[in-house]
Design an enzyme around this catalytic site. Structure first.
Site, PDB file in Angstrom:
ATOM      1  N   ARG A 169       2.943  18.145 -18.311  1.00 46.45           N
ATOM      2  CA  ARG A 169       2.805  17.156 -19.370  1.00 46.45           C
ATOM      3  C   ARG A 169       3.616  15.923 -18.960  1.00 46.45           C
ATOM      4  NH1 ARG A 169       4.144  22.113 -21.740  1.00 46.45           N
ATOM      5  NH2 ARG A 169       2.510  23.016 -23.079  1.00 46.45           N
ATOM      6  N   LYS A 205       7.574  22.969 -24.002  1.00 49.93           N
ATOM      7  CA  LYS A 205       7.713  23.018 -25.457  1.00 49.93           C
ATOM      8  C   LYS A 205       8.607  24.179 -25.867  1.00 49.93           C
ATOM      9  CE  LYS A 205       3.298  20.839 -26.642  1.00 49.93           C
ATOM     10  NZ  LYS A 205       2.015  21.000 -27.351  1.00 49.93           N
ATOM     11  N   HIS A 276      -3.211  13.318 -20.928  1.00 48.35           N
ATOM     12  CA  HIS A 276      -3.474  14.713 -20.580  1.00 48.35           C
ATOM     13  C   HIS A 276      -4.615  14.885 -19.572  1.00 48.35           C
ATOM     14  CE1 HIS A 276      -0.586  16.899 -22.764  1.00 48.35           C
ATOM     15  NE2 HIS A 276      -1.340  17.893 -23.164  1.00 48.35           N
ATOM     16  N   ARG A 279      -3.632  16.723 -16.426  1.00 48.28           N
ATOM     17  CA  ARG A 279      -3.293  18.115 -16.751  1.00 48.28           C
ATOM     18  C   ARG A 279      -4.572  18.933 -16.968  1.00 48.28           C
ATOM     19  NH1 ARG A 279       0.766  21.475 -18.911  1.00 48.28           N
ATOM     20  NH2 ARG A 279       0.243  22.632 -20.812  1.00 48.28           N
ATOM     21  N   HIS A 302       1.649  27.729 -21.185  1.00 46.91           N
ATOM     22  CA  HIS A 302       1.124  28.124 -22.494  1.00 46.91           C
ATOM     23  C   HIS A 302       1.759  29.442 -22.934  1.00 46.91           C
ATOM     24  CE1 HIS A 302      -2.842  25.683 -21.867  1.00 46.91           C
ATOM     25  NE2 HIS A 302      -1.858  24.935 -22.325  1.00 46.91           N
ATOM     26  N   TYR A 311     -10.249  26.230 -21.474  1.00 54.81           N
ATOM     27  CA  TYR A 311     -10.689  25.678 -20.197  1.00 54.81           C
ATOM     28  C   TYR A 311     -11.839  26.479 -19.607  1.00 54.81           C
ATOM     29  CZ  TYR A 311      -6.494  22.812 -20.340  1.00 54.81           C
ATOM     30  OH  TYR A 311      -5.535  21.915 -20.717  1.00 54.81           O
TER      31      TYR A 311
END
Length: 334
Positions: A169, A205, A276, A279, A302, A311
């Site tokens: 990110r 995150k 993004h 990414r 993730h 995806y």
């Protein structure tokens, strides 16, 4: 002014029962669950709006709330009211999660005899596929970074190569320090420098850290930037430890990195590029190349493979295209 033992003004408005119940829930989130400051602010905003709605309905406590009340609140979020516009699916879902958590907490703590929100579901989000661009477009973006003046050209190329080469990110890339890049890592343990693939440590995150390989193109771009460009940028600053520096020698911000990407897109004549894009392209190109989805999940950082599975929808579309033009008996339209 006289104050009470709690430190509040003695003549302040007494706290309503609804407010006290909600405060207990928010304290629980902050202290026991340790939610991040930004997340807590979102919860406070959503709960505050919910309490205003309940007060307007004449509800004095959470024990008075019915499932119909919660449903009416969700409907108001989707439709808006005289002072607030309608919320989108994502914002409404976030508010519903906050409300469901509040009522679950009140039921568990004995504030209410039932949970009126347990059957109220957030609106189903629309399926938005990530936007990926072909490899040729990625290469044109990377090459376009060379058009900026030195030393920013080497920084910009290193930044974009790293974003595409690691799937980071933009906030993770700008948060890197020089020490987060380990170019001495040897996959075979020989330490002879042949075919080396360094690694890089990202902070994602929720404060989660992950180690991601950094391939040859990204490593060479970062090498060139560190040796030739970063010292010149750092000379005008105060010795920041940041990997990517701005023209003043300080840490490159997310907005600054976005400006780099936008400038490269304009130079390359590519439209519709977002922070993004690289990414998404990283993940899609890995899956197109046969990478296991669990590996891609780890590389992207993730928490759940469910997030990564979106995806696979992109790659299925790609498989359909290839099949349609390649198989001799694939002429039936999808």
């Amino acid at each position: 002014m006289a104050t009470s033992e709690s430190g509040t003004p003695a003549d302040a408005e007494p706290e309503s029962r609804l407010t006290a119940e909600a405060r207990g829930y928010l304290d629980h989130l902050a202290v026991e669950r340790g939610l991040a400051a930004n997340t807590m602010e979102s919860y406070r905003r959503d709960i505050r709006r919910y309490l205003e709605f309940l007060s307007g309905m004449g509800r004095a406590s959470l024990a008075d709330v019915s499932e119909a009340d919660v449903t009416a609140f969700v409907r108001e979020l989707r439709e808006g009211d005289a002072t607030r516009p309608a919320l989108g699916t994502t914002s409404t879902s976030r508010a519903v999660v906050a409300v469901r958590g509040l009522h679950r907490f009140a039921f568990r703590e004995g504030m209410a005899a039932r949970d009126p929100a347990c059957e109220v579901r957030p609106p189903a989000p629309s399926q938005r596929l990530p936007k990926a661009v072909p490899l040729e477009t990625v290469e044109s973006l990377l090459t376009a970074a060379d058009a900026t003046p030195f030393p920013r050209s080497l920084r910009d190329r290193a930044l974009l190569e790293l974003l595409y080469g690691t799937g980071a990110r933009i906030s993770e890339a700008t948060g890197l320090d020089v020490d987060d890049v380990d170019e001495t890592y040897q996959p075979d343990g020989t330490g002879d420098g042949e075919g080396r693939m360094g690694v890089i440590r990202f902070r994602g995150k929720g404060g989660r850290e992950r180690i991601v390989p950094i391939g040859r193109f990204a490593r060479e771009a970062v090498d060139a930037y560190l040796v030739r460009a970063r010292p010149k940028l750092a000379a005008s600053g105060r010795g920041s430890s940041a990997l990517f520096l701005n023209a003043r020698g300080g840490r490159l911000t997310r907005q600054g990195a976005w400006t780099v990407l936008r400038a490269a897109a304009e130079q390359a004549g590519v439209s519709g590029v977002s922070p993004h894009t690289l990414r998404h392209s990283f993940a899609t190109h890995l899956l197109d190349g046969g990478a296991d989805i669990r590996v891609v999940q780890e590389l992207l950082g993730h928490a759940s493979v469910t997030t990564t599975q979106v995806y696979t929808l992109v790659t299925i579309d790609r498989l359909r295209e290839v099949y349609a033009v390649s198989h001799p008996r694939a002429h039936t339209p999808w």
